[in-house]
Design an enzyme around this catalytic site. Structure first.
Site, short mmCIF file in Angstrom:
data_model
loop_
_atom_site.label_atom_id
_atom_site.label_comp_id
_atom_site.label_asym_id
_atom_site.label_seq_id
_atom_site.Cartn_x
_atom_site.Cartn_y
_atom_site.Cartn_z
N PHE A 156 0.86 -1.19 0.00
CA PHE A 156 0.00 0.00 0.00
C PHE A 156 0.89 1.23 0.00
CE2 PHE A 156 -2.31 3.61 1.51
CZ PHE A 156 -3.48 3.52 0.76
N ASP A 241 9.30 3.06 2.22
CA ASP A 241 8.09 3.82 2.50
C ASP A 241 7.80 3.66 3.99
OD1 ASP A 241 5.57 4.81 2.94
OD2 ASP A 241 4.65 3.91 1.16
N LYS A 270 2.21 11.12 7.09
CA LYS A 270 1.36 10.87 8.27
C LYS A 270 1.82 11.63 9.53
CE LYS A 270 -1.32 7.11 6.64
NZ LYS A 270 -0.94 6.06 5.71
C1 PLP Z 1 -1.06 6.09 4.24
C2 PLP Z 1 0.06 5.56 3.44
C3 PLP Z 1 0.40 6.12 2.20
C4 PLP Z 1 -0.42 7.21 1.53
O1 PLP Z 1 -0.49 8.37 2.29
P1 PLP Z 1 -1.64 9.46 1.97
O2 PLP Z 1 -1.29 10.62 2.85
O3 PLP Z 1 -2.95 8.82 2.34
O4 PLP Z 1 -1.54 9.77 0.53
C5 PLP Z 1 1.49 5.60 1.53
N1 PLP Z 1 2.22 4.59 2.04
C6 PLP Z 1 1.92 4.04 3.24
C7 PLP Z 1 2.78 2.94 3.76
C8 PLP Z 1 0.83 4.49 3.97
O5 PLP Z 1 0.51 3.91 5.13
#
Ligand code: PLP
Length: 425
Positions: A156, A241, A270
């Site tokens: 994700f 990520d 985040k």
């Molecule tokens: C939430 C998340 C994203 C995307 O972030 P947004 O601010 O919702 O665009 C990307 N990678 C990971 C691992 C995430 O948990």
């Protein structure tokens, strides 16, 4: 302009809306791309939120780890408030007084030369992809338009068309093609699968050090170390990520720290925005991020004064190390308590099949014959615990790191009570 004929009329603004009205109106006038629990939150402090009727709930989702430092963290709110009164936006066409401190502070936290600030997580992932491709052509010498990036099954990384194009979740990608080419999907947790997929045109491996949305999947020990080795041997960028796993959640500043692994690029978001504004960034050394020249990438709001002021407060909190230690200690307590639920109950049934995670982050697999994750989340809500299901019968728990041990113990008690209710149905 006429209201759409099938839309319910808005309730007059002088009448306070009931919880039911707020749920119905919100549902009928917003796209159904979410399926929220029927709770309407009005205020929050620390790890607790309060709904419009005054009922309190322990927040065990923490805005998908955006609220690592708690709702209304005094240091973050003070920084935001001070900045709101002074300067909120300049665009990157001009400099402002919060920018230098933010980019240098975040680069230092990451142990990297430089930072590129954006807003949402998906934008930061897109930035990492663009930088990796440009680095591939200009530094590695990959022939034009031939770059490939290795990504993982069940990843994700966000919701843009490029990103969902390399998702393996049918809901995330279905109906949104055609997709951006240049991605190779391999099994998560297998260094061998990466080794087999790498070729001379591979520019990057993009990995979540722990897969959050997939159900808090922790890769086997040594995996990140092996990925680091493969990337170094093949002149490939290791992109971590850490949008959800980073900034304290796992008991370290980054989830990669657990194996002492340093990626070439950190992708952050985040919690970087302190639960106040969206703040994301990519951090890397100058030989990588230096490939971007003026006009080649950007964002109107990226690195704005309010975002940088909030980010500076977040970096200051992380530099104390207090949150990392707290997440590690509370995480040990949480995982011990959750693992007790795996033991068979009086009737010999095991309502909890597995518990995964690291630090203050847990995925709890409920026996699917007992209840769906959604049913468990709804029952937890009625008992004052807000959690979110993912992938069928997995419940994930990731409360703000300011939560107390007493709160955590109580939340696990509520989960145990919910499961025994379902078991006796
Ligand atoms: C939430 C998340 C994203 C995307 O972030 P947004 O601010 O919702 O665009 C990307 N990678 C990971 C691992 C995430 O948990």
């Amino acid at each position: 302009m006429n209201a759409p004929t099938n839309a319910p009329s808005n309730v007059p603004s002088n009448v306070p809306l009931s919880t039911e009205d707020l749920i119905r109106l919100g549902e009928s006038r917003s796209a159904h791309n979410y399926h929220p629990l029927p709770v309407v939150i009005r205020s929050a402090e620390g790890a607790w939120v309060t709904d419009v009727d005054g009922k309190r709930y322990l927040d065990c989702l923490a805005g998908y780890s955006s609220l690592n430092f708690g709702h209304g963290n005094p240091a973050i709110i003070a920084a935001a408030r001070e900045q709101l009164d002074r300067l909120t936006l300049t665009s990157r066409a001009f400099l402002h007084d919060q920018f230098a401190t933010f980019v240098s502070g975040l680069a230092d936290l990451c142990g990297k030369d430089m930072v590129l600030p954006m807003n949402t997580g998906a934008e930061a992932v897109e930035t990492a992809i663009k930088v990796a491709r440009k680095w591939g052509y200009e530094v590695k010498g990959v022939p034009a338009d031939q770059a490939n990036i290795i990504v993982m099954e069940d990843n994700f990384h966000g919701r843009t068309t490029t990103i969902v194009g390399f998702s393996t979740d049918p809901d995330a990608r279905g109906g949104f093609g055609p997709f951006t080419p240049g991605f190779r999907i391999v099994k998560y947790g297998s260094a061998e699968a990466i080794r087999e997929a790498v070729d001379e045109n591979t520019v990057a491996v993009l990995i979540e050090p722990i897969q959050g949305e997939a159900g808090v999947l922790v890769p086997p020990d040594g995996y990140l170390t092996a990925v680091r080795e493969i990337c170094s041997e093949n002149d490939v960028l290791f992109i971590a990520d850490e949008i959800q796993s980073g900034l304290g959640r796992t008991g370290d500043t980054f989830a990669c720290d657990h194996e002492g692994v340093v990626p070439d690029m950190y992708v952050l978001g985040k919690a970087l925005g302190g639960g106040v504004v969206p703040v994301s960034a990519v951090a890397a050394n100058a030989d990588i991020l230096g490939v971007l020249k003026p006009g080649q990438h950007g964002s109107t709001f990226g690195g704005n004064p309010l975002a940088c002021a909030v980010g500076n407060a977040v970096i200051t909190l992380l530099n104390t190390g207090v949150y990392q230690t707290r997440a590690r200690d509370l995480g040990a307590f949480l995982h011990t308590r959750l693992r007790e639920l795996i033991a068979p109950d009086a009737d010999g049934r095991t309502p909890v099949l597995a518990v995964r995670g690291r630090g203050l982050w847990a995925g709890v697999d409920i026996d699917p014959s007992l209840a769906t994750g959604r049913e468990v989340s709804e029952a937890l809500m009625r008992r004052g615990v807000l959690a979110k299901d993912t992938h069928g019968s997995t419940i994930r728990l990731a409360p703000p790191i300011v939560v107390t041990e007493e709160d955590l113990g109580w939340a696990v008690d509520q989960l145990a009570a919910v499961l025994s209710e379902f078991a006796s149905r």
